[in-house]
Design a protein around this motif. Structure first.
Motif, PDB file in Angstrom:
ATOM      1  N   VAL A   1       0.794  -1.283  -0.048  1.00  0.00           N
ATOM      2  CA  VAL A   1      -0.013   0.121  -0.144  1.00  0.00           C
ATOM      3  C   VAL A   1       0.585   1.386  -0.232  1.00  0.00           C
ATOM      4  O   VAL A   1       0.547   2.459   0.257  1.00  0.00           O
ATOM      5  CB  VAL A   1      -0.821   0.207   1.477  1.00  0.00           C
TER       6      VAL A   1
ATOM      7  N   LYS B   1      -6.473   4.890  -8.665  1.00  0.00           N
ATOM      8  CA  LYS B   1      -6.772   6.112  -7.918  1.00  0.00           C
ATOM      9  C   LYS B   1      -7.466   7.026  -8.689  1.00  0.00           C
ATOM     10  O   LYS B   1      -6.878   7.777  -9.405  1.00  0.00           O
ATOM     11  CB  LYS B   1      -4.938   6.311  -8.296  1.00  0.00           C
TER      12      LYS B   1
ATOM     13  N   GLN C   1      -7.312   7.880   1.634  1.00  0.00           N
ATOM     14  CA  GLN C   1      -4.927   6.908   1.273  1.00  0.00           C
ATOM     15  C   GLN C   1      -4.978   8.818   1.643  1.00  0.00           C
ATOM     16  O   GLN C   1      -3.929   8.484   2.255  1.00  0.00           O
ATOM     17  CB  GLN C   1      -4.628   6.860   0.087  1.00  0.00           C
TER      18      GLN C   1
ATOM     19  N   HIS D   1      -7.712   0.870  -3.723  1.00  0.00           N
ATOM     20  CA  HIS D   1      -7.197   2.580  -4.009  1.00  0.00           C
ATOM     21  C   HIS D   1      -5.478   2.167  -4.866  1.00  0.00           C
ATOM     22  O   HIS D   1      -5.421   2.762  -6.260  1.00  0.00           O
ATOM     23  CB  HIS D   1      -5.968   3.985  -2.883  1.00  0.00           C
ATOM     24  N   SER D   2      -4.492   1.329  -4.990  1.00  0.00           N
ATOM     25  CA  SER D   2      -3.784   1.259  -5.056  1.00  0.00           C
ATOM     26  C   SER D   2      -4.241   0.547  -6.746  1.00  0.00           C
ATOM     27  O   SER D   2      -3.437   0.855  -7.526  1.00  0.00           O
ATOM     28  CB  SER D   2      -2.493   0.088  -4.327  1.00  0.00           C
TER      29      SER D   2
ATOM     30  N   HIS E   1      -5.250   9.023   5.170  1.00  0.00           N
ATOM     31  CA  HIS E   1      -5.036   7.071   6.081  1.00  0.00           C
ATOM     32  C   HIS E   1      -2.964   7.688   6.267  1.00  0.00           C
ATOM     33  O   HIS E   1      -2.887   7.760   7.059  1.00  0.00           O
ATOM     34  CB  HIS E   1      -5.153   6.281   5.532  1.00  0.00           C
TER      35      HIS E   1
ATOM     36  N   GLN F   1      -7.147   0.751   1.224  1.00  0.00           N
ATOM     37  CA  GLN F   1      -5.277   1.302   1.070  1.00  0.00           C
ATOM     38  C   GLN F   1      -5.044   0.075  -0.778  1.00  0.00           C
ATOM     39  O   GLN F   1      -5.174   1.184  -1.772  1.00  0.00           O
ATOM     40  CB  GLN F   1      -4.526   1.258   2.023  1.00  0.00           C
TER      41      GLN F   1
END
Length: 147
Positions: A35, A102, A110, A98-99, A113, A95
């Motif tokens: 992440v 995006k 993210q 999100h990877s 975070h 997370q």
């Protein structure tokens, strides 16, 4: 604590993740899943490292659900407890999402975070002990408050 308000339980669980992440703690290492800022998990291979990561994550999540149920049942229905626990765990899988994607609102989440997460890393021996002590303190407080 709020069994008749499941939406409040979910929001509180989700928010608690970030509060807890602000406290110095130990994060267990993952071998295949990342992440980090420029992580791209689209190229993951179903190899031993990935399966070990998934087993570690599943064990962690199952333990979290079990502890939450032991602490809060019968004060609240199991489904409300599970909802709060799942919401509390949700920021970490997001997370990973999100990877892969995006896009908003994942980009902003993210960024928050990473910002809120403590920058102070504990070495694993201290980390495990401190997290176990913190969990025991929270459990004891919850049990005392329950009575």
């Amino acid at each position: 604590m709020l069994p008749s308000h499941p939406i409040v339980v979910a929001v509180a669980g989700f928010a608690s993740h970030f509060v807890i992440d602000a406290i110095p703690h130990w994060d267990y290492p993952l071998q295949a899943i990342s992440v980090r800022k420029n992580a791209d998990n689209r190229l993951l291979k179903a190899d031993r490292r990935l399966w070990m990561d998934l087993l570690t994550i599943a064990t962690d999540a199952s333990t979290g659900f079990a502890v939450a149920i032991l602490l809060f049942y019968p004060s609240a229905p199991i489904w409300v407890i599970a909802l709060g626990a799942a919401a509390g765990m949700l920021p970490d899988p997001l997370q990973f999402v999100h990877s892969l994607y995006k896009r908003e609102p994942l980009v902003t989440l993210q960024r928050f975070h990473v910002w809120i997460h403590t920058k102070r890393k504990l070495n694993w021996q201290i980390g495990i002990v401190s997290q176990a002590a913190f969990a025991a303190l929270v459990a004891a407080t919850a049990l005392v408050a329950k009575q």
